[in-house]
Design a protein around this motif. Structure first.
Motif, PDB file in Angstrom:
ATOM      1  N   LYS A  55      42.582  55.136  38.712  1.00 25.70           N
ATOM      2  CA  LYS A  55      41.621  54.024  38.738  1.00 25.70           C
ATOM      3  C   LYS A  55      42.008  52.958  37.717  1.00 25.70           C
ATOM      4  O   LYS A  55      41.983  51.759  38.014  1.00 25.70           O
ATOM      5  N   ASN A  56      42.380  53.392  36.515  1.00 26.82           N
ATOM      6  CA  ASN A  56      42.788  52.437  35.478  1.00 26.82           C
ATOM      7  C   ASN A  56      44.061  51.696  35.871  1.00 26.82           C
ATOM      8  O   ASN A  56      44.179  50.489  35.637  1.00 26.82           O
ATOM      9  N   ALA A  57      45.014  52.414  36.459  1.00 25.97           N
ATOM     10  CA  ALA A  57      46.270  51.771  36.885  1.00 25.97           C
ATOM     11  C   ALA A  57      45.992  50.734  37.957  1.00 25.97           C
ATOM     12  O   ALA A  57      46.536  49.622  37.923  1.00 25.97           O
ATOM     13  N   LEU A  58      45.143  51.071  38.922  1.00 18.70           N
ATOM     14  CA  LEU A  58      44.808  50.122  39.988  1.00 18.70           C
ATOM     15  C   LEU A  58      44.062  48.911  39.438  1.00 18.70           C
ATOM     16  O   LEU A  58      44.333  47.772  39.837  1.00 18.70           O
ATOM     17  N   THR A  59      43.155  49.143  38.509  1.00 20.13           N
ATOM     18  CA  THR A  59      42.416  48.039  37.892  1.00 20.13           C
ATOM     19  C   THR A  59      43.369  47.109  37.154  1.00 20.13           C
ATOM     20  O   THR A  59      43.265  45.876  37.262  1.00 20.13           O
ATOM     21  N   LYS A  60      44.304  47.697  36.420  1.00 22.75           N
ATOM     22  CA  LYS A  60      45.288  46.896  35.692  1.00 22.75           C
ATOM     23  C   LYS A  60      46.128  46.067  36.658  1.00 22.75           C
ATOM     24  O   LYS A  60      46.363  44.877  36.428  1.00 22.75           O
ATOM     25  N   LEU A  61      46.569  46.685  37.750  1.00 22.50           N
ATOM     26  CA  LEU A  61      47.366  45.955  38.743  1.00 22.50           C
ATOM     27  C   LEU A  61      46.559  44.834  39.389  1.00 22.50           C
ATOM     28  O   LEU A  61      47.073  43.730  39.603  1.00 22.50           O
ATOM     29  N   ASN A  63      44.044  43.220  38.043  1.00 24.57           N
ATOM     30  CA  ASN A  63      43.872  42.160  37.036  1.00 24.57           C
ATOM     31  C   ASN A  63      45.130  41.321  36.907  1.00 24.57           C
ATOM     32  O   ASN A  63      45.057  40.085  36.824  1.00 24.57           O
ATOM     33  N   GLU A  64      46.285  41.983  36.886  1.00 22.96           N
ATOM     34  CA  GLU A  64      47.550  41.258  36.812  1.00 22.96           C
ATOM     35  C   GLU A  64      47.744  40.378  38.040  1.00 22.96           C
ATOM     36  O   GLU A  64      48.208  39.242  37.933  1.00 22.96           O
ATOM     37  N   HIS A  65      47.356  40.895  39.198  1.00 24.98           N
ATOM     38  CA  HIS A  65      47.475  40.123  40.436  1.00 24.98           C
ATOM     39  C   HIS A  65      46.584  38.885  40.371  1.00 24.98           C
ATOM     40  O   HIS A  65      47.006  37.783  40.753  1.00 24.98           O
ATOM     41  N   GLU A  66      45.363  39.063  39.890  1.00 21.60           N
ATOM     42  CA  GLU A  66      44.442  37.929  39.774  1.00 21.60           C
ATOM     43  C   GLU A  66      44.976  36.882  38.808  1.00 21.60           C
ATOM     44  O   GLU A  66      44.870  35.680  39.064  1.00 21.60           O
ATOM     45  N   GLU A  67      45.548  37.344  37.688  1.00 22.19           N
ATOM     46  CA  GLU A  67      46.115  36.405  36.721  1.00 22.19           C
ATOM     47  C   GLU A  67      47.277  35.627  37.340  1.00 22.19           C
ATOM     48  O   GLU A  67      47.371  34.403  37.159  1.00 22.19           O
ATOM     49  N   GLN A  68      48.147  36.316  38.050  1.00 22.71           N
ATOM     50  CA  GLN A  68      49.280  35.659  38.694  1.00 22.71           C
ATOM     51  C   GLN A  68      48.802  34.674  39.758  1.00 22.71           C
ATOM     52  O   GLN A  68      49.352  33.577  39.883  1.00 22.71           O
ATOM     53  N   HIS A  69      47.785  35.053  40.492  1.00 21.45           N
ATOM     54  CA  HIS A  69      47.242  34.166  41.527  1.00 21.45           C
ATOM     55  C   HIS A  69      46.636  32.915  40.887  1.00 21.45           C
ATOM     56  O   HIS A  69      46.827  31.796  41.393  1.00 21.45           O
ATOM     57  N   ALA A  70      45.925  33.091  39.773  1.00 26.04           N
ATOM     58  CA  ALA A  70      45.329  31.945  39.077  1.00 26.04           C
ATOM     59  C   ALA A  70      46.423  31.016  38.543  1.00 26.04           C
ATOM     60  O   ALA A  70      46.302  29.787  38.654  1.00 26.04           O
ATOM     61  N   LEU A  71      47.484  31.602  37.994  1.00 24.45           N
ATOM     62  CA  LEU A  71      48.597  30.775  37.509  1.00 24.45           C
ATOM     63  C   LEU A  71      49.261  30.025  38.660  1.00 24.45           C
ATOM     64  O   LEU A  71      49.618  28.846  38.520  1.00 24.45           O
ATOM     65  N   TYR A  72      49.422  30.687  39.787  1.00 23.00           N
ATOM     66  CA  TYR A  72      50.020  30.052  40.957  1.00 23.00           C
ATOM     67  C   TYR A  72      49.168  28.868  41.410  1.00 23.00           C
ATOM     68  O   TYR A  72      49.694  27.779  41.674  1.00 23.00           O
ATOM     69  N   LYS A  73      47.853  29.085  41.504  1.00 22.39           N
ATOM     70  CA  LYS A  73      46.968  28.006  41.932  1.00 22.39           C
ATOM     71  C   LYS A  73      47.013  26.837  40.951  1.00 22.39           C
ATOM     72  O   LYS A  73      47.025  25.675  41.360  1.00 22.39           O
ATOM     73  N   LYS A  74      47.053  27.156  39.659  1.00 22.46           N
ATOM     74  CA  LYS A  74      47.110  26.114  38.640  1.00 22.46           C
ATOM     75  C   LYS A  74      48.403  25.308  38.765  1.00 22.46           C
ATOM     76  O   LYS A  74      48.396  24.080  38.696  1.00 22.46           O
ATOM     77  N   GLN A  75      49.505  26.019  38.970  1.00 22.54           N
ATOM     78  CA  GLN A  75      50.793  25.346  39.106  1.00 22.54           C
ATOM     79  C   GLN A  75      50.845  24.517  40.396  1.00 22.54           C
ATOM     80  O   GLN A  75      51.345  23.388  40.397  1.00 22.54           O
ATOM     81  N   ALA A  76      50.319  25.048  41.477  1.00 20.26           N
ATOM     82  CA  ALA A  76      50.295  24.311  42.745  1.00 20.26           C
ATOM     83  C   ALA A  76      49.461  23.041  42.602  1.00 20.26           C
ATOM     84  O   ALA A  76      49.854  21.969  43.079  1.00 20.26           O
ATOM     85  N   PHE A  77      48.325  23.138  41.925  1.00 19.14           N
ATOM     86  CA  PHE A  77      47.482  21.967  41.695  1.00 19.14           C
ATOM     87  C   PHE A  77      48.227  20.937  40.865  1.00 19.14           C
ATOM     88  O   PHE A  77      48.168  19.731  41.139  1.00 19.14           O
ATOM     89  N   SER A  78      48.948  21.401  39.850  1.00 23.55           N
ATOM     90  CA  SER A  78      49.725  20.498  38.994  1.00 23.55           C
ATOM     91  C   SER A  78      50.780  19.756  39.816  1.00 23.55           C
ATOM     92  O   SER A  78      50.969  18.552  39.651  1.00 23.55           O
ATOM     93  N   TYR A  79      51.471  20.494  40.703  1.00 25.06           N
ATOM     94  CA  TYR A  79      52.477  19.859  41.560  1.00 25.06           C
ATOM     95  C   TYR A  79      51.844  18.846  42.512  1.00 25.06           C
ATOM     96  O   TYR A  79      52.399  17.777  42.744  1.00 25.06           O
ATOM     97  N   GLU A  80      50.674  19.172  43.046  1.00 23.20           N
ATOM     98  CA  GLU A  80      49.987  18.241  43.934  1.00 23.20           C
ATOM     99  C   GLU A  80      49.589  16.972  43.184  1.00 23.20           C
ATOM    100  O   GLU A  80      49.712  15.865  43.715  1.00 23.20           O
ATOM    101  N   GLU A  81      49.099  17.143  41.964  1.00 26.31           N
ATOM    102  CA  GLU A  81      48.727  15.989  41.145  1.00 26.31           C
ATOM    103  C   GLU A  81      49.960  15.127  40.842  1.00 26.31           C
ATOM    104  O   GLU A  81      49.893  13.905  40.921  1.00 26.31           O
TER     105      GLU A  81
END
Length: 91
Positions: A55-61, A63-81
Motif C-alpha cells: 500500500k505504501n509503495a503504491l501510494t508513493k508511486l 504521488n510521484e505520478h501526480e507530481e510528474q503530471h503537475a510538472l508536465y502540465k506546468k511546462q506545457a502551459f509555459s510552452y503555450e504561453e
C-alpha cells in the motif's frame, strides 16, 4: 504492475509456508494447537505487514505520478504561453 506482481508472489509464498506448516503438523504424532495458532498468527502478521508495504509503495508511486503530471502540465502551459507571446510579437 511490478508491485502487484511482487504482492502476488509474496502472498503465494505465504500460502506455501502455511501449507508446509500444516503438512509438518499432520506428520507429528500430536498436534500442539497453541503452537499451530502461533505459527498462523505469525503468517497473518507477516501478510498484514506485506499488505502495508505494498500500500505504501503504491501510494508513493501515485504521488510521484501526480507530481510528474503537475510538472508536465506546468511546462506545457509555459510552452503555450511562450508560443502565444511569439505569435503576438510576430503580428
Amino acid at each position: 504492475d511490478e508491485v502487484t506482481q511482487e504482492k502476488w508472489k509474496f502472498n503465494r509464498e505465504l500460502e506455501n509456508l502455511s501449507e508446509q506448516i500444516r503438512y509438518i503438523n499432520q506428520k507429528r504424532e500430536y498436534i500442539n494447537s497453541s503452537s499451530l495458532q502461533k505459527e498462523y498468527n505469525l503468517i497473518s502478521s507477516i501478510q498484514e505487514e506485506g499488505e502495508w508495504t505494498v500500500k505504501n509503495a503504491l501510494t508513493k508511486l501515485e504521488n510521484e505520478h501526480e507530481e510528474q503530471h503537475a510538472l508536465y502540465k506546468k511546462q506545457a502551459f509555459s510552452y503555450e504561453e511562450e508560443l502565444h507571446q511569439l505569435k503576438k510579437e510576430r503580428d
